[in-house]
Design a protein around this motif. Structure first.
Motif, mmCIF file in Angstrom:
data_model
loop_
_atom_site.group_PDB
_atom_site.id
_atom_site.type_symbol
_atom_site.label_atom_id
_atom_site.label_comp_id
_atom_site.label_asym_id
_atom_site.label_seq_id
_atom_site.Cartn_x
_atom_site.Cartn_y
_atom_site.Cartn_z
ATOM 1 N N MET A 196 27.234 -36.926 -4.083
ATOM 2 C CA MET A 196 26.284 -35.886 -4.516
ATOM 3 C C MET A 196 25.364 -35.546 -3.355
ATOM 4 N N GLY A 197 25.343 -34.274 -2.999
ATOM 5 C CA GLY A 197 24.428 -33.861 -1.952
ATOM 6 C C GLY A 197 24.802 -34.328 -0.574
ATOM 7 N N TYR A 198 26.006 -34.846 -0.425
ATOM 8 C CA TYR A 198 26.388 -35.405 0.853
ATOM 9 C C TYR A 198 26.516 -34.302 1.892
ATOM 10 N N GLN A 199 25.822 -34.440 2.978
ATOM 11 C CA GLN A 199 25.883 -33.474 4.081
ATOM 12 C C GLN A 199 25.417 -32.084 3.697
ATOM 13 N N LEU A 200 24.689 -31.962 2.571
ATOM 14 C CA LEU A 200 24.174 -30.646 2.221
ATOM 15 C C LEU A 200 22.945 -30.290 3.031
ATOM 16 N N GLU A 201 22.337 -31.303 3.674
ATOM 17 C CA GLU A 201 21.138 -30.993 4.429
ATOM 18 C C GLU A 201 21.444 -30.052 5.584
ATOM 19 N N THR A 202 22.640 -30.204 6.177
ATOM 20 C CA THR A 202 22.974 -29.311 7.280
ATOM 21 C C THR A 202 23.110 -27.880 6.777
ATOM 22 N N ASP A 203 23.676 -27.714 5.581
ATOM 23 C CA ASP A 203 23.763 -26.366 5.023
ATOM 24 C C ASP A 203 22.383 -25.785 4.767
ATOM 25 N N ALA A 204 21.491 -26.628 4.259
ATOM 26 C CA ALA A 204 20.139 -26.151 3.987
ATOM 27 C C ALA A 204 19.455 -25.726 5.282
ATOM 28 N N ILE A 205 19.578 -26.552 6.304
ATOM 29 C CA ILE A 205 18.981 -26.212 7.597
ATOM 30 C C ILE A 205 19.589 -24.928 8.127
ATOM 31 N N ALA A 206 20.898 -24.795 7.967
ATOM 32 C CA ALA A 206 21.558 -23.576 8.437
ATOM 33 C C ALA A 206 20.983 -22.355 7.734
ATOM 34 N N ALA A 207 20.806 -22.466 6.403
ATOM 35 C CA ALA A 207 20.276 -21.323 5.649
ATOM 36 C C ALA A 207 18.894 -20.939 6.162
ATOM 37 N N VAL A 208 18.063 -21.943 6.414
ATOM 38 C CA VAL A 208 16.708 -21.662 6.871
ATOM 39 C C VAL A 208 16.728 -21.044 8.259
ATOM 40 N N VAL A 209 17.557 -21.596 9.127
ATOM 41 C CA VAL A 209 17.600 -21.114 10.513
ATOM 42 C C VAL A 209 18.127 -19.686 10.566
ATOM 43 N N VAL A 210 19.192 -19.429 9.811
ATOM 44 C CA VAL A 210 19.733 -18.077 9.779
ATOM 45 C C VAL A 210 18.691 -17.117 9.209
ATOM 46 N N GLY A 211 17.925 -17.605 8.229
ATOM 47 C CA GLY A 211 16.937 -16.756 7.594
ATOM 48 C C GLY A 211 15.800 -16.337 8.488
ATOM 49 N N GLY A 212 15.602 -17.034 9.597
ATOM 50 C CA GLY A 212 14.614 -16.537 10.532
ATOM 51 C C GLY A 212 13.352 -17.350 10.649
ATOM 52 N N THR A 213 13.217 -18.416 9.892
ATOM 53 C CA THR A 213 12.046 -19.262 10.098
ATOM 54 C C THR A 213 12.199 -19.969 11.440
ATOM 55 N N PRO A 214 11.175 -19.867 12.302
ATOM 56 C CA PRO A 214 11.314 -20.482 13.622
ATOM 57 C C PRO A 214 11.493 -21.986 13.512
ATOM 58 N N VAL A 215 12.445 -22.525 14.263
ATOM 59 C CA VAL A 215 12.759 -23.938 14.117
ATOM 60 C C VAL A 215 11.642 -24.813 14.663
ATOM 61 N N THR A 216 10.883 -24.295 15.595
ATOM 62 C CA THR A 216 9.804 -25.100 16.151
ATOM 63 C C THR A 216 8.526 -24.963 15.340
ATOM 64 N N GLY A 217 8.589 -24.234 14.230
ATOM 65 C CA GLY A 217 7.402 -24.092 13.405
ATOM 66 C C GLY A 217 6.847 -22.678 13.488
ATOM 67 N N GLY A 218 6.359 -22.175 12.356
ATOM 68 C CA GLY A 218 5.835 -20.818 12.361
ATOM 69 C C GLY A 218 5.862 -20.241 10.968
ATOM 70 N N LYS A 219 6.039 -18.943 10.889
ATOM 71 C CA LYS A 219 5.958 -18.279 9.596
ATOM 72 C C LYS A 219 7.226 -18.493 8.788
ATOM 73 N N PRO A 220 7.092 -19.038 7.584
ATOM 74 C CA PRO A 220 8.287 -19.227 6.757
ATOM 75 C C PRO A 220 8.791 -17.879 6.222
ATOM 76 N N ASN A 221 10.076 -17.685 6.280
ATOM 77 C CA ASN A 221 10.665 -16.427 5.835
ATOM 78 C C ASN A 221 11.487 -16.702 4.585
ATOM 79 N N ILE A 222 10.855 -16.518 3.414
ATOM 80 C CA ILE A 222 11.508 -16.920 2.163
ATOM 81 C C ILE A 222 12.710 -16.034 1.868
ATOM 82 N N LEU A 223 12.524 -14.719 1.991
ATOM 83 C CA LEU A 223 13.639 -13.819 1.694
ATOM 84 C C LEU A 223 14.778 -14.043 2.675
ATOM 85 N N GLY A 224 14.410 -14.341 3.918
ATOM 86 C CA GLY A 224 15.434 -14.629 4.905
ATOM 87 C C GLY A 224 16.242 -15.862 4.523
#
Lengths: 315, 329
Positions: free
Chosen positions: A242-270
């Protein structure tokens, strides 16, 4: 004052980059993938992306602080296991509450380590990932728990008006609430300030320790939501997978969405667009009869490309 | 008195020795057979199989980065070795090292040149290589029948029935790593890059080049470890190697490497890896707690060590126990 062209471009790319990519992918699939253009596929896409979306919502907050939480998959597993145990004995509400509380405790632990003791989020959450997955396995001795409780599993199969699956309603509500919280409440402004410059935020009077810890707690709570929804949909829970290796998918979704990886404005719609995009990649790979392993490689290329493009937009 | 001074000096330069001592004492209390030659040589055999990964991880940690892809590179090394064992032994040894170096190079490009944060860059590589391994060998265990004898010696060879070939190679690698870090410019550069990248740039050290070197070495050592393990076991499961990154980080960190970079030693990493190996050994010998608890304890140990490190570093940099303003949270 009129913004310079590069800044205009950057804003555009930041705000709509993920949506543009999603649109492009949708068009590509409509043309090249057989059976893609159908209502079933559309609902399936949204329902299946619920898990990643929930994880990614919480992950957006944590990445916006400049950190990361790779224990979300294990938090999901632990919450799901506890829930499954309670549900199989008939206590649904208690199970849900316990699952969320446990996840929050895990998030609190991680957040305290990161915010107060300034341990690298990477390492703190990596160890936590191991510990929580181990605890999940210990609790059920490695066995898969099935929770055939009609009230509980029936919930996942509700369709509003007979058409719209309830997961879609949950997604819409979650994204709406998160969007309001991040973009219209002071929490979002403080988060952006902290992500951009932690020292300045602290000096400005923002309680950075509480902020950072809260983000980790929220991330774990979202992970528990994902676990609850997934267990309801699948009606069983295996602590190992359950949930195995899903963290990489979650990170991918966030990174693709445009939230800066080093910190900054969260882009929810992205993040929403990113999560749907990634699920579309998985579905596309399935429908073309390509093996699952290729989707891992495709997703990696997408992550790297996304980081590169967003970074170029910055300069 | 002289012996006491010597002991004090040794402990001060390698605080983890205390941990090792405690672990040995605990272990011999829990199990009578622990201090037997057979058991100790078993432990050493185990740690020399995955020890090289920790040495590679040390290089990367010294530069202030981290490498999460070592588990996947380990699997890739194993698979490539098996594949080329049909052609020639030389290729079966060279190709995994080349593959590991290549992907380490890619990691270095992502983190050093593209300036991606290490965790995102190496998680992406981890995913990519894992996908690659699955694509190459499918989802079932991959085996090519009997390996050529000279390859088997690599994994299974022994002298006097307790000195194994992997152990000898591990010791050689430790010595080489120590030489690299202490006596070569490349190694000293890693300390500077990890300690203070801006100073490094001002001194004329190329930070991207150092990072690329560290990651390439880490990739090579991870692939090498995969090669050794597969020559011992004879087959490769596609999901093998998961969890090796945590063990490697734990080994380096317990051995005194600071995750912020700039501090760490090969001897410390050896001690760290030994402590983890002893812990696994002790855990396997006792039947009180189920095997699932091992992961919990490994994670807990890592958190505890990093926690102590954070507290000590904080004290060192501020001179006081806590400072409210002007420290970035």
């Amino acid at each position: 004052m009129k913004k310079r062209k590069t800044e205009q471009n950057h804003d555009l790319l930041y705000r709509y980059g993920a949506a543009i990519a999603l649109a492009l992918f949708t068009v590509f699939n409509c043309i090249f993938t057989r059976n893609f253009v159908s209502v079933t596929t559309f609902w399936n896409l949204l329902v299946q992306s619920t898990t990643i979306l929930m994880l990614a919502m919480g992950m957006t907050l944590v990445i916006a602080t400049g950190g990361i939480d790779i224990s979300v998959g294990s938090t999901m597993a632990l919450s799901a296991i506890v829930l499954a145990l309670c549900v199989s004995k008939g206590h649904i509400a208690a199970g849900v509450i316990l699952a969320v509380l446990l996840a929050a405790a895990g998030g609190l632990f991680a957040g305290t380590l990161v915010a107060r003791f300034r341990i690298l989020p990477m390492v703190a959450t990596l160890s936590l990932q191991y510990m929580l997955r181990g605890i999940a396995k210990v609790v059920v001795d490695g066995y898969r728990i099935s929770c055939m409780n009609d009230a509980f599993t029936g919930f996942a199969r509700i369709r509003i008006g007979g058409v719209v699956p309830i997961q879609v309603l949950i997604i819409v509500l979650t994204v709406a609430v998160m969007y309001i919280v991040v973009n219209r409440m002071s929490f979002g402004a403080k988060l952006e300030a902290y992500g951009n410059n932690p020292a300045a935020a602290r000096i400005s009077g923002i309680n950075t320790m509480a902020l950072c810890t809260f983000c980790f707690v929220l991330c774990s709570i979202f992970a528990s939501f994902a676990g609850i929804l997934e267990t309801a949909r699948v009606t069983s829970c295996d602590p190992a997978t359950m949930g195995y290796q899903l963290e990489t998918d979650a990170i991918a979704a966030v990174v693709v969405g445009g939230t800066p990886v080093t910190g900054g404005k969260p882009n929810i719609l992205g993040t929403f667009c990113g999560a749907v995009l990634l699920q579309m990649v998985t579905i596309m790979v399935n429908m073309h009869n390509i093996t699952y392993s290729y989707s891992l490689m495709i997703k990696t290329v997408i992550i790297v490309a996304a980081v590169y493009l967003h970074r170029r937009g910055h300069r | 008195m002289k012996i006491w001074n010597f002991i004090k000096k040794a402990v001060r330069s390698n605080v983890s020795l205390v941990g090792l001592f405690i672990m040995l004492v605990l272990a011999s209390c829990i199990n009578q057979n622990f201090l037997s030659m057979e058991n100790l040589s078993n432990v050493f055999r185990q740690i020399s199989l995955t020890g090289p990964i920790a040495v590679g991880m040390l290089f990367v940690i010294l530069c202030g980065s981290i490498d999460l892809s070592v588990g996947s590179v380990f699997a890739l090394g194993a698979v490539v070795t098996l594949y080329f064992s049909k052609y020639s032994v030389a290729m079966a040894i060279a190709m995994p090292l080349l593959c590991g170096a290549f992907f380490g190079f890619i990691n270095g490009l992502l983190v050093g040149c593209m300036k991606m944060p290490p965790f995102v860059g190496t998680i992406s590589t981890q995913m990519f290589i894992r996908g690659l391994v699955l694509v190459l060998i499918g989802e079932n265990t991959y085996s090519v029948g009997k390996l050529p004898g000279s390859l088997q010696v690599l994994g299974k060879g022994e002298f006097f029935s307790f000195i194994t070939v992997p152990a000898i190679i591990f010791v050689v690698l430790l010595a080489a790593g120590s030489f690299l870090l202490n006596r070569t410019r490349i190694g000293r550069n890693m300390y500077v890059v990890g300690g203070n990248p801006e100073s490094a740039t001002m001194m004329g050290i190329s930070v991207p080049a150092t990072l690329i070197t560290a990651y390439t070495l880490s990739g090579m050592l991870a692939a090498f470890s995969g090669m050794i393990v597969v020559t011992r076991i004879g087959s490769a499961y596609p999901l093998t190697g998961q969890g090796n990154e945590l063990a490697a980080i734990a080994g380096a960190v317990i051995g005194g490497a600071y995750l912020s970079g700039g501090v760490g030693k090969v001897s410390g990493t050896f001690i760290g890896v030994t402590i983890m190996g002893l812990f696994t050994n002790v855990f396997n010998m006792q039947s009180f707690l189920s095997s699932f608890w091992e992961r919990v304890f490994t994670g807990a140990i890592l958190i505890a060590v990093v926690f102590v490190q954070a507290v000590i570093t904080h004290q060192k940099t501020t001179g006081k126990k806590k400072r409210k303003i002007l420290t970035a949270s």
